[in-house]
Design a protein around this motif. Structure first.
Motif, PDB file in Angstrom:
ATOM      1  N   LYS A  30       0.850  -1.194   0.000  1.00 32.23           N
ATOM      2  CA  LYS A  30       0.000   0.000   0.000  1.00 32.23           C
ATOM      3  C   LYS A  30       0.882   1.239   0.000  1.00 32.23           C
ATOM      4  O   LYS A  30       1.690   1.435   0.907  1.00 32.23           O
ATOM      5  CB  LYS A  30      -0.939  -0.011   1.204  1.00 32.23           C
ATOM      6  N   ASN A  34       0.222  10.234   1.509  1.00 32.23           N
ATOM      7  CA  ASN A  34       1.143  11.215   2.090  1.00 32.23           C
ATOM      8  C   ASN A  34       2.549  11.045   1.546  1.00 32.23           C
ATOM      9  O   ASN A  34       3.246  12.033   1.307  1.00 32.23           O
ATOM     10  CB  ASN A  34       1.139  11.101   3.610  1.00 32.23           C
ATOM     11  N   THR A 211       4.511   4.455   4.299  1.00 29.21           N
ATOM     12  CA  THR A 211       3.877   5.671   4.792  1.00 29.21           C
ATOM     13  C   THR A 211       4.910   6.749   5.039  1.00 29.21           C
ATOM     14  O   THR A 211       6.048   6.654   4.553  1.00 29.21           O
ATOM     15  CB  THR A 211       3.011   5.332   6.030  1.00 29.21           C
ATOM     16  N   ASN A 212       4.512   7.793   5.759  1.00 30.85           N
ATOM     17  CA  ASN A 212       5.398   8.950   5.908  1.00 30.85           C
ATOM     18  C   ASN A 212       6.007   9.047   7.305  1.00 30.85           C
ATOM     19  O   ASN A 212       6.265  10.121   7.806  1.00 30.85           O
ATOM     20  CB  ASN A 212       4.624  10.240   5.591  1.00 30.85           C
ATOM     21  N   ARG A 217       5.244   3.777  16.276  1.00 27.75           N
ATOM     22  CA  ARG A 217       5.859   4.215  17.534  1.00 27.75           C
ATOM     23  C   ARG A 217       4.961   3.842  18.709  1.00 27.75           C
ATOM     24  O   ARG A 217       3.734   3.982  18.613  1.00 27.75           O
ATOM     25  CB  ARG A 217       6.046   5.733  17.537  1.00 27.75           C
ATOM     26  N   THR A 245      -3.357   7.179  16.639  1.00 29.03           N
ATOM     27  CA  THR A 245      -4.353   8.152  16.216  1.00 29.03           C
ATOM     28  C   THR A 245      -4.488   8.106  14.703  1.00 29.03           C
ATOM     29  O   THR A 245      -3.637   7.573  13.990  1.00 29.03           O
ATOM     30  CB  THR A 245      -3.939   9.578  16.628  1.00 29.03           C
ATOM     31  N   LYS A 251      -4.391   1.152   9.566  1.00 25.37           N
ATOM     32  CA  LYS A 251      -3.252   0.295   9.199  1.00 25.37           C
ATOM     33  C   LYS A 251      -3.094  -0.826  10.227  1.00 25.37           C
ATOM     34  O   LYS A 251      -2.962  -1.998   9.853  1.00 25.37           O
ATOM     35  CB  LYS A 251      -1.945   1.106   9.152  1.00 25.37           C
TER      36      LYS A 251
HETATM   37  P1  ADP Z   1      -0.794   7.392   4.738  1.00 23.46           P
HETATM   38  O1  ADP Z   1      -0.988   8.390   3.642  1.00 23.46           O
HETATM   39  O2  ADP Z   1       0.445   6.597   4.535  1.00 23.46           O
HETATM   40  O3  ADP Z   1      -2.007   6.531   4.992  1.00 23.46           O
HETATM   41  P2  ADP Z   1      -1.389   8.609   7.326  1.00 23.46           P
HETATM   42  O4  ADP Z   1      -1.115  10.048   7.664  1.00 23.46           O
HETATM   43  O5  ADP Z   1      -2.815   8.235   7.112  1.00 23.46           O
HETATM   44  O6  ADP Z   1      -0.477   8.254   6.067  1.00 23.46           O
HETATM   45  O7  ADP Z   1      -0.800   7.692   8.486  1.00 23.46           O
HETATM   46  C1  ADP Z   1       0.518   7.856   8.986  1.00 23.46           C
HETATM   47  C2  ADP Z   1       0.505   8.798  10.198  1.00 23.46           C
HETATM   48  O8  ADP Z   1      -0.038   8.147  11.336  1.00 23.46           O
HETATM   49  C3  ADP Z   1       1.873   9.241  10.684  1.00 23.46           C
HETATM   50  O9  ADP Z   1       2.424  10.288   9.916  1.00 23.46           O
HETATM   51  C4  ADP Z   1       1.577   9.666  12.108  1.00 23.46           C
HETATM   52  O10 ADP Z   1       1.317  11.039  12.193  1.00 23.46           O
HETATM   53  C5  ADP Z   1       0.279   8.929  12.472  1.00 23.46           C
HETATM   54  N1  ADP Z   1       0.380   8.115  13.677  1.00 23.46           N
HETATM   55  C6  ADP Z   1      -0.562   8.057  14.657  1.00 23.46           C
HETATM   56  N2  ADP Z   1      -0.181   7.255  15.663  1.00 23.46           N
HETATM   57  C7  ADP Z   1       1.049   6.767  15.338  1.00 23.46           C
HETATM   58  C8  ADP Z   1       1.981   5.888  15.992  1.00 23.46           C
HETATM   59  N3  ADP Z   1       1.730   5.334  17.187  1.00 23.46           N
HETATM   60  N4  ADP Z   1       3.166   5.627  15.369  1.00 23.46           N
HETATM   61  C9  ADP Z   1       3.441   6.170  14.152  1.00 23.46           C
HETATM   62  N5  ADP Z   1       2.602   7.011  13.502  1.00 23.46           N
HETATM   63  C10 ADP Z   1       1.420   7.322  14.070  1.00 23.46           C
END
Ligand code: ADP
Ligand code: MG
Length: 293
Positions: A30, A34, A211-212, A217, A245, A251
């Motif tokens: 996938k 972002n 992802t970005n 974490r 969040t 995911k």
């Molecule tokens: P994508 O376009 O890849 O779906 P998203 O912004 O939807 O990207 O999802 C990735 C984001 O999820 C990260 O940039 C981060 O801000 C957020 N996120 C929330 N909780 C966590 C976590 N525990 N660890 C890593 N990222 C997290």
């Protein structure tokens, strides 16, 4: 002979066990909206074109006998076109409503723009990518998530027939996650959930989220809390703890479901790192987060 040349040969030789292990195996990747917007930005500016590097990795995987399937998002790209068209998002109880006009925009962006960009990037390296929408050959049957929110759907069923046919022809499916119900009504489906459902339907060896962020974490605000390896049970506890969040939730939910339903491993990797996919698949280096059953 220079030591650099010997090092290069050693890297290729080290890849042999991985090439043999994954020969013929399905890997669902996938590609996040972002990380694509990072790539779109760098393409216009200086430096590496991340999308091209990603496309190269996918072609390399296919060329050594793996069966990559690409599923993509496009949230930021949808937001951009909405803004350009002056369409003001509507919310009901804090949730975004996808009316017929919004669905049109979503479909235009995902199928007409983002899907084409990825297909084109792959086909620069080898003419193997075939773009499709989840509506094609009824790949993704959708059911409305909440009728009050309009045309946002969940996956009710995956008919992987079209994917098997493409994979048998050694092609690379690139999927935009619009689904349809039995009446032909289209729905926007979360790409993370769709990727998980497709990986399960194909009995994939791996489900990879690019992802970005460098991986999952334990504490989203603290980069030193990267979780390198984890299990479905541990992730379930983490979900319940509220440490995840927004974008990470679908995911992780999909990773848990997938590894419990026949997918070998799930991975969350930083798609901004050049060749993150190659590092994960063909080397022993542990990058990002790996989820086991
Ligand atoms: P994508 O376009 O890849 O779906 P998203 O912004 O939807 O990207 O999802 C990735 C984001 O999820 C990260 O940039 C981060 O801000 C957020 N996120 C929330 N909780 C966590 C976590 N525990 N660890 C890593 N990222 C997290
Ligand atoms: Mg997302």
């Amino acid at each position: 002979m220079s030591s650099a040349v010997v090092d290069k040969a050693a890297i290729l030789a080290d890849a042999l066990p991985y090439i043999r292990r994954f020969y013929g195996k399905v890997v669902v990747v996938k590609y996040g909206g972002n990380v694509l917007s990072v790539a779109e930005g760098s393409k216009n500016g200086q430096g590496v074109d991340e999308l091209s590097l990603f496309a190269q990795d996918i072609v390399l995987m296919r060329s050594v006998g793996m069966q990559p399937v690409v599923v993509h998002g496009g949230g930021p790209q949808i937001g951009e076109l909405m803004a350009r068209l002056g369409k003001v998002p509507e919310f009901k109880d804090g949730l975004r409503v996808t009316d017929a006009e919004t669905l049109d925009i979503v479909r235009m962006v995902l199928v007409g723009k983002v899907n084409r960009e990825i297909v084109a990037a792959v086909n620069v390296h080898a003419p193997l990518a075939v773009g499709l929408s989840g509506e094609d050959a009824m790949l993704l049957t959708a059911t409305p998530r909440n009728p009050d929110l309009g045309f946002v759907g969940d996956v009710a069923d995956v008919d992987a027939g079209i994917l098997h046919r493409l994979l048998n022809e050694e092609l690379i499916p690139v999927i935009a996650t619009i689904g349809a119900d039995a009446d032909g009504q289209a729905y926007n489906i979360n790409a993370d959930s769709a990727a998980g459902a497709i990986a399960e339907a194909l009995g994939a060896e791996k489900l990879v989220y690019l992802t970005n962020i460098e991986g999952l974490r334990g504490d989203v605000a603290d980069p030193s809390t990267l979780i390198s390896t984890t299990t479905a049970d541990e992730l379930e506890a983490l979900l319940a703890s509220g440490a995840l969040t927004e974008g990470m939730i679908p995911k992780i939910e999909s990773c848990i479901h997938a590894v419990r339903n026949g997918v070998g491993h799930a991975h969350i990797l930083d798609g901004r790192v050049p060749h993150a996919l190659l590092l994960e698949v063909f080397t022993h280096e542990g990058v990002g987060t790996m989820v086991s059953k």
